[in-house]
Design a protein around this motif. Structure first.
Motif, short mmCIF file in Angstrom:
data_model
loop_
_atom_site.label_atom_id
_atom_site.label_comp_id
_atom_site.label_asym_id
_atom_site.label_seq_id
_atom_site.Cartn_x
_atom_site.Cartn_y
_atom_site.Cartn_z
N ASP A 30 -65.88 -6.49 60.48
CA ASP A 30 -67.15 -6.88 61.09
C ASP A 30 -67.26 -8.39 60.93
OD1 ASP A 30 -69.69 -7.32 61.96
OD2 ASP A 30 -70.68 -5.97 60.54
N ILE A 31 -67.01 -9.13 62.00
CA ILE A 31 -67.04 -10.59 61.94
C ILE A 31 -68.18 -11.12 62.80
CG2 ILE A 31 -65.35 -10.83 63.82
CD1 ILE A 31 -64.32 -13.37 62.34
N SER A 32 -68.89 -12.11 62.28
CA SER A 32 -70.00 -12.71 63.02
C SER A 32 -70.27 -14.09 62.42
CB SER A 32 -71.25 -11.83 62.94
OG SER A 32 -71.64 -11.63 61.60
N ARG A 33 -71.37 -14.69 62.86
CA ARG A 33 -71.80 -15.97 62.31
C ARG A 33 -73.25 -15.82 61.84
NH1 ARG A 33 -71.39 -20.03 67.01
NH2 ARG A 33 -72.24 -18.22 68.09
N THR A 34 -73.61 -16.63 60.86
CA THR A 34 -74.99 -16.62 60.39
C THR A 34 -75.35 -18.03 59.91
OG1 THR A 34 -76.61 -15.48 58.99
CG2 THR A 34 -74.47 -15.96 57.99
N SER A 35 -76.59 -18.22 59.54
CA SER A 35 -77.06 -19.55 59.15
C SER A 35 -78.41 -19.43 58.45
CB SER A 35 -77.20 -20.44 60.40
OG SER A 35 -77.72 -21.71 60.06
N LEU A 36 -78.78 -20.48 57.74
CA LEU A 36 -80.13 -20.55 57.19
C LEU A 36 -81.13 -20.87 58.31
CD1 LEU A 36 -79.46 -22.55 53.89
CD2 LEU A 36 -80.01 -20.11 54.09
N LYS A 37 -80.62 -21.46 59.41
CA LYS A 37 -81.45 -21.78 60.58
C LYS A 37 -80.78 -21.15 61.80
CE LYS A 37 -82.85 -26.06 60.91
NZ LYS A 37 -82.81 -27.55 60.93
N ILE A 38 -81.17 -19.93 62.12
CA ILE A 38 -80.47 -19.17 63.16
C ILE A 38 -81.00 -19.49 64.56
CG2 ILE A 38 -79.79 -17.26 61.67
CD1 ILE A 38 -82.21 -15.70 62.78
N ARG A 39 -80.13 -19.28 65.53
CA ARG A 39 -80.53 -19.35 66.93
C ARG A 39 -80.67 -17.93 67.48
NH1 ARG A 39 -78.55 -24.13 70.44
NH2 ARG A 39 -80.48 -24.87 69.44
N ASN A 40 -79.65 -17.13 67.28
CA ASN A 40 -79.67 -15.73 67.72
C ASN A 40 -80.26 -14.87 66.60
OD1 ASN A 40 -79.09 -13.07 68.41
ND2 ASN A 40 -77.07 -13.56 69.23
N PRO A 41 -81.38 -14.19 66.84
CA PRO A 41 -82.00 -13.37 65.78
C PRO A 41 -81.08 -12.27 65.26
CG PRO A 41 -83.02 -12.93 67.91
CD PRO A 41 -82.16 -14.13 68.11
N GLY A 42 -80.08 -11.88 66.06
CA GLY A 42 -79.13 -10.87 65.61
C GLY A 42 -78.19 -11.37 64.54
N ASN A 43 -78.19 -12.69 64.31
CA ASN A 43 -77.31 -13.28 63.30
C ASN A 43 -78.03 -13.59 61.99
OD1 ASN A 43 -75.19 -13.23 65.10
ND2 ASN A 43 -75.45 -15.35 65.75
N LYS A 44 -79.20 -13.01 61.80
CA LYS A 44 -79.96 -13.29 60.57
C LYS A 44 -79.16 -12.88 59.33
CE LYS A 44 -84.36 -12.37 58.26
NZ LYS A 44 -85.67 -11.65 58.33
#
Length: 200
Positions: A91-105
């Motif tokens: 399961d690979i994805s991207r995430t951030s403390l400041k997200i753009r895509n809510p699915g990447n929370k």
């Protein structure tokens, strides 16, 4: 008689504790070897994901500028992640403390690692060297987890910086009405690649 029973129970408890400690100590090298191998493996997944995404972004920028690049992140990035996840059974994805895509929370663990990376960066570590892997128990199974930091590069500031032109901002608002991923500077941590794999 009671004294002998108590001594017997105490002896059993000590044997159990010693046995557990022995198993724990002997398992440490195995876990260390597994996480080292997992980190090595994960780097290849990240390199492939980043390479495919970059190729699509470059193509979009040449075809129609940064507005087109936003659509790549909106449509192509999840598609690439899904394809690689199916190909490698991860399961690979991207995430951030400041997200753009809510699915990447970020989940709780990912957020802790993101904050850890920020501290390590402040301590002087290079962003492209920031990574972390761990073996976890999740939902009754043992999983390998890995995260690698994504540095903010100058070309990315067109869509993620502090001064975004109106056309780009309008497209961001259209695709991501709850966007948080602006105001970055070159050299910031944009986010992370995050990978989960069940251990066989």
């Amino acid at each position: 008689m009671c004294l002998y029973v108590k001594q017997y129970h105490l002896l059993c408890a000590r044997v159990f504790i010693c046995g557990f400690f022995f198993l724990y100590i002997t398992a440490l090298p195995v876990f260390a070897e597994a996480t080292d191998q997992w980190s090595l493996e994960s780097r290849t997944y990240v390199k492939e994901f980043a390479g495919q995404l970059k190729a699509e972004l470059v193509k979009a920028m040449h075809a129609g500028g940064p507005v087109n690049a936003i659509d790549v992140c909106h449509i192509q990035a999840p598609s690439i992640a899904t394809r690689l996840s199916e190909q490698y059974q991860i399961d690979i994805s991207r995430t951030s403390l400041k997200i753009r895509n809510p699915g990447n929370k970020a989940d709780v663990w990912e957020r802790e690692v993101l904050l850890q990376f920020e501290r390590r960066k402040q301590a002087g570590e290079q962003i492209d060297e920031l990574e972390y892997s761990e073996i976890q128990q999740a939902k009754g199974e043992t999983v390998l987890r890995y995260m690698k930091a994504i540095p903010m590069q100058s070309v990315c500031l067109v869509c993620h910086g502090a001064n975004i032109n109106d056309a780009v901002q309008n497209q961001i608002n259209k695709r991501y009405p709850d966007d948080q991923a602006t105001g970055f500077k070159e050299g910031d941590i944009r986010g992370d690649f995050t990978i989960i794999k069940a251990m066989n």
